[in-house]
Design an enzyme around this catalytic site. Structure first.
Site, short mmCIF file in Angstrom:
data_model
loop_
_atom_site.label_atom_id
_atom_site.label_comp_id
_atom_site.label_asym_id
_atom_site.label_seq_id
_atom_site.Cartn_x
_atom_site.Cartn_y
_atom_site.Cartn_z
N HIS A 45 12.77 -28.89 -17.61
CA HIS A 45 12.86 -30.35 -17.56
C HIS A 45 14.34 -30.74 -17.70
O HIS A 45 15.07 -30.13 -18.48
CB HIS A 45 12.05 -30.96 -18.71
CG HIS A 45 12.01 -32.46 -18.69
ND1 HIS A 45 11.19 -33.16 -17.83
CD2 HIS A 45 12.69 -33.38 -19.41
CE1 HIS A 45 11.37 -34.46 -18.03
NE2 HIS A 45 12.27 -34.62 -18.98
N LEU A 71 0.28 -32.34 -12.70
CA LEU A 71 -0.17 -31.86 -14.00
C LEU A 71 -0.95 -30.56 -13.81
O LEU A 71 -1.81 -30.46 -12.93
CB LEU A 71 -1.07 -32.90 -14.67
CG LEU A 71 -1.49 -32.63 -16.12
CD1 LEU A 71 -0.27 -32.65 -17.04
CD2 LEU A 71 -2.51 -33.66 -16.57
#
Length: 308
Positions: free
Chosen positions: A202, A185
């Site tokens: 993604h 993250l």
């Protein structure tokens, strides 16, 4: 003397960026003696990899009722459309890129190769990884790209803190950050320092099959198991959460009746390589326009009045 005064009015000096030294460890192969200002960084520098560069100028985007505009430091022409105003430039400064990887870095390699062949108006100046021995880091070293370890290792012996990472990227004068299979993250310090300047790719059509725990082959297995008829890569801006930032580009890939996760992954990855290069090309050419409701659009290179 008079001529110098006139020229100085048109060419103001860029503000200097203060360098703050932090007492963390060094890790690099060799470092040119001409660059003492970066001796405090925890970097891996292949021989001759560092080149001094000039201070980057920020791009400023804004919006007003019924129009969108994006001002740029080298803008010289304007393209207007009803309800929109877009200031586009004839020439733009070559952008400096940082890429983040955790694995083999195939998207990183596609971007770097496109830069080497001249199809991108930007260069990868530094690689950031949480796994110093991964394939992406090895590729970077072999191509003279400095490698930074982030985040700091659990024992504290190697790696940078979030604030150190921000300062280091600023010293490299990085314009944009590209996540290419980076599984950590992103810290809020970095997001705030590089607002609207961090992209991620993604392997599904977000917002489907996204969020914490959805990465790599796990995504493709979930897509096949769901019975979804379509999948494909998504490129989005990064915010403080996993896969929730504003979507910039997508490409649809059909899910075939007898697909395995591995077969679907191979087809999606092929599209990832092409789509990411195209988006980074638009990014480096300053063709990312923000609509007044906060949706990012890509301005067509062939027709500046069209957006994707």
């Amino acid at each position: 003397m008079e001529a110098q005064q006139i020229l100085s009015g048109f060419c103001p000096k860029s503000p200097s960026i203060p360098i703050v030294k932090h007492p963390f460890s060094l890790k690099f192969n060799s470092l040119p003696s001409s660059c003492p200002s970066i001796q405090s960084l925890n970097l891996e520098f292949p021989s001759g990899a560092f080149h001094p560069t000039s201070t980057a100028h920020k791009e400023v985007c804004s919006s007003s009722p019924r129009r969108i505009w994006c001002s740029r430091s080298n803008s010289t022409a304007e393209a207007k459309e009803e309800g929109h105003e877009v200031r586009s430039q004839v020439t733009v400064r070559k952008k400096k890129l940082a890429v983040f990887v955790s694995g083999g870095g195939s998207n990183f390699r596609s971007i770097h190769e496109a830069s080497k062949w001249g199809s991108l108006h930007g260069d990868v100046h530094v690689l950031v990884t949480n796994k110093s021995e991964c394939g992406g880091a090895e590729y970077a070293r072999n191509n003279g790209i400095p490698v930074i370890l982030f985040p700091k290792a659990k024992d504290g012996s190697n790696g940078l803190s979030p604030s150190d990472l921000v300062n280091t990227l600023r010293r490299f004068e990085v314009d944009f950050i590209l996540l290419a299979g980076y599984l950590k993250l992103i810290p809020v310090e970095l997001i705030r320092a590089y607002e609207r300047s961090i992209l991620n790719i993604h392997p599904s059509l977000l917002p489907a099959f996204g969020g914490k725990g959805y990465y790599g082959m796990k995504v493709h297995k979930a897509v096949v198991a769901s019975g979804a008829r379509f999948s494909g890569p998504t490129i989005h801006f990064v915010d403080e959460h996993f896969d929730t930032g504003r979507i910039l580009a997508q490409r649809v890939v059909p899910v075939l009746a007898n697909d395995t996760a591995e077969e679907l992954a191979a087809r999606v990855l092929k599209e990832e390589h092409q789509l990411y290069v195209e988006v980074v090309e638009a990014l480096c050419e300053e063709r990312i326009i923000w609509r007044e409701d906060g949706v990012p659009l890509i301005q067509s290179k062939e027709n500046p009045k069209e957006f994707h």
